[in-house]
Design an enzyme around this catalytic site. Structure first.
Site, PDB file in Angstrom:
ATOM      1  N   ASN A  40     -95.912  14.848 -10.707  1.00 13.29           N
ATOM      2  CA  ASN A  40     -96.465  15.562 -11.729  1.00 13.29           C
ATOM      3  C   ASN A  40     -96.344  15.058 -13.183  1.00 13.29           C
ATOM      4  O   ASN A  40     -97.021  15.803 -14.009  1.00 13.29           O
ATOM      5  CB  ASN A  40     -96.016  17.177 -11.603  1.00 13.29           C
ATOM      6  CG  ASN A  40     -94.746  17.195 -12.099  1.00 13.29           C
ATOM      7  OD1 ASN A  40     -93.775  16.211 -12.588  1.00 13.29           O
ATOM      8  ND2 ASN A  40     -94.263  18.379 -12.368  1.00 13.29           N
ATOM      9  N   TYR A 145     -77.445  22.417 -11.118  1.00 13.45           N
ATOM     10  CA  TYR A 145     -78.054  20.871 -10.592  1.00 13.45           C
ATOM     11  C   TYR A 145     -77.557  20.886  -9.038  1.00 13.45           C
ATOM     12  O   TYR A 145     -78.196  20.679  -8.155  1.00 13.45           O
ATOM     13  CB  TYR A 145     -77.949  19.730 -11.355  1.00 13.45           C
ATOM     14  CG  TYR A 145     -78.420  18.413 -10.776  1.00 13.45           C
ATOM     15  CD1 TYR A 145     -79.734  18.148 -10.589  1.00 13.45           C
ATOM     16  CD2 TYR A 145     -77.289  17.708 -10.318  1.00 13.45           C
ATOM     17  CE1 TYR A 145     -80.122  16.863 -10.020  1.00 13.45           C
ATOM     18  CE2 TYR A 145     -77.779  16.379  -9.903  1.00 13.45           C
ATOM     19  CZ  TYR A 145     -78.995  16.190  -9.593  1.00 13.45           C
ATOM     20  OH  TYR A 145     -79.326  14.973  -9.029  1.00 13.45           O
TER      21      TYR A 145
END
Ligand SMILES: NC(=O)c1ccc[n+]([C@@H]2O[C@H](COP(=O)([O-])OP(=O)(O)OC[C@H]3O[C@@H](n4cnc5c(N)ncnc54)[C@H](O)[C@@H]3O)[C@@H](O)[C@H]2O)c1
Length: 317
Positions: A40, A145
């Site tokens: 993206n 994360y």
């Protein structure tokens, strides 16, 4: 053979695409690789995607990705929100991209009957460990994360159980080399030092600089990627990909300064709160498959420096 790479405009994805296209030039290898890439462009750059790749600018969370998985043999799922600090600031987006996005990729692969998905986990899964070198079983995630990355492992296992899908999970340690991003606010340490020194600015060291990291060169990681495509011994397994050696941040600073023939006093800033004290990979499992990291740190760093020099010369940095 058709290979789909998510995160192709990023550091590891673009290097893998270049490598697959180069493999096509080798006569002895039976495969020809067609490469399709999805990104993206939130972090990566279109310019990183090599010629010859079919590129789709799409988000991995979008169901419109599904149609591009039909006819694909192997998926490398590398797209992620992957700066530990950015993830700490936005756990919701971290989960959205790294958990929901990953499951969307696994689902796309399942629907299209893709033979195998190779996906990126991280050495961050070992954040809380005190076992060095660290084997694959020593999972102790702490940050948002690493927790988001760990969830991919469980989703992969569920897809394996219910749909007989094949997976390989790769726990990269600090991968470095050309195309590593030097632009983000806190770039990976080597790129951060190189760009500052080349520009004549003071590099920043967070903490004392004594934390140690296991660095592995991107071409060595690509050797293992190639193995994952065809070697059934990689099916449904997890592998640490590191060099099995580590260096302190101060040592890396000295090495970069030495290679550039330029030393500028660094600025020391407070430590980043979620960074592990040390990393060191136990690479026994990967070595069992006749893999080993071949690039010594000076050679690898030299290539990373050459890349950033060219970026500066071209006016991009
Ligand atoms: N580089 C390392 O040292 C390292 C270490 C451990 C794990 N990893 C993992 O390896 C993978 C690749 O890392 P990298 O260093 O190449 O990172 P990178 O940031 O350079 O590349 C990731 C790419 O994913 C794209 N992306 C992000 N969110 C997306 C989304 N929602 N939809 C589509 N594309 C999206 C970005 O635009 C970028 O091009 C990541 O999953 C990362 O977590 C990397």
């Amino acid at each position: 053979m058709r290979i789909l790479i998510t995160g192709i405009a990023g550091f590891i994805g673009s290097n893998l695409a270049v490598r697959l296209i180069k493999e096509n030039l080798k006569k002895e290898i039976g495969n020809r690789f067609e490469v399709i890439g999805i990104d993206n462009l939130s972090y990566g750059l279109k310019e990183n995607v090599p010629e010859g790749v079919e590129f789709r600018q799409l988000d991995i969370r979008d169901k419109n990705i599904y149609e591009f998985f039909y006819g694909v043999d192997v998926v490398f799922h590398l797209a992620a929100k992957n700066c530990i600090n950015d993830c700490q600031l936005d756990p919701v987006e971290t989960a959205d991209i790294n958990v929901t996005g990953t499951v969307n990729v696994f689902e796309a692969a399942k629907r299209a009957k893709v033979r195998k998905v190779v996906y990126a986990e991280s050495s961050a899964l070992y954040e809380g460990t005190d076992v060095f070198p660290t084997p694959e079983a020593e999972i102790k995630p702490e940050s948002f994360y690493s927790v988001s990355k760990l969830s991919s492992l469980y989703f992969a296992k569920a897809y394996q159980t219910f749909y007989d899908s094949l997976f390989t999970s790769l726990r990269y340690f600090c991968v470095y080399g050309p195309v590593q991003d030097y632009r983000r606010t806190i770039p990976p340490v080597m790129s951060a030092f190189i760009i500052k020194l080349l520009k004549g600015e003071r590099p920043i060291i967070y903490g004392t600089g004594k934390k140690r990291r296991d660095f592995v060169y991107v071409d060595d990681v690509n050797d293992f990627h190639i193995k994952c495509i065809n070697d059934p011994r990689t099916d449904n397994k997890t592998f640490n990909l590191g060099s099995g050696k580590n260096y302190s941040i101060l040592q890396i600073f000295e090495l970069v300064s030495e290679l550039l023939g330029k030393r500028i006093e660094p600025i020391f800033k407070p430590d980043l709160p979620v960074e592990a004290e040390g990393t060191l990979a136990d690479i026994t499992e990967a070595k069992k498959l006749e893999w080993e990291p071949k690039t010594d740190i000076k050679t690898g760093l030299f290539k990373a420096i050459e890349y950033i020099k060219k970026e500066i010369e071209a006016g991009r940095a």
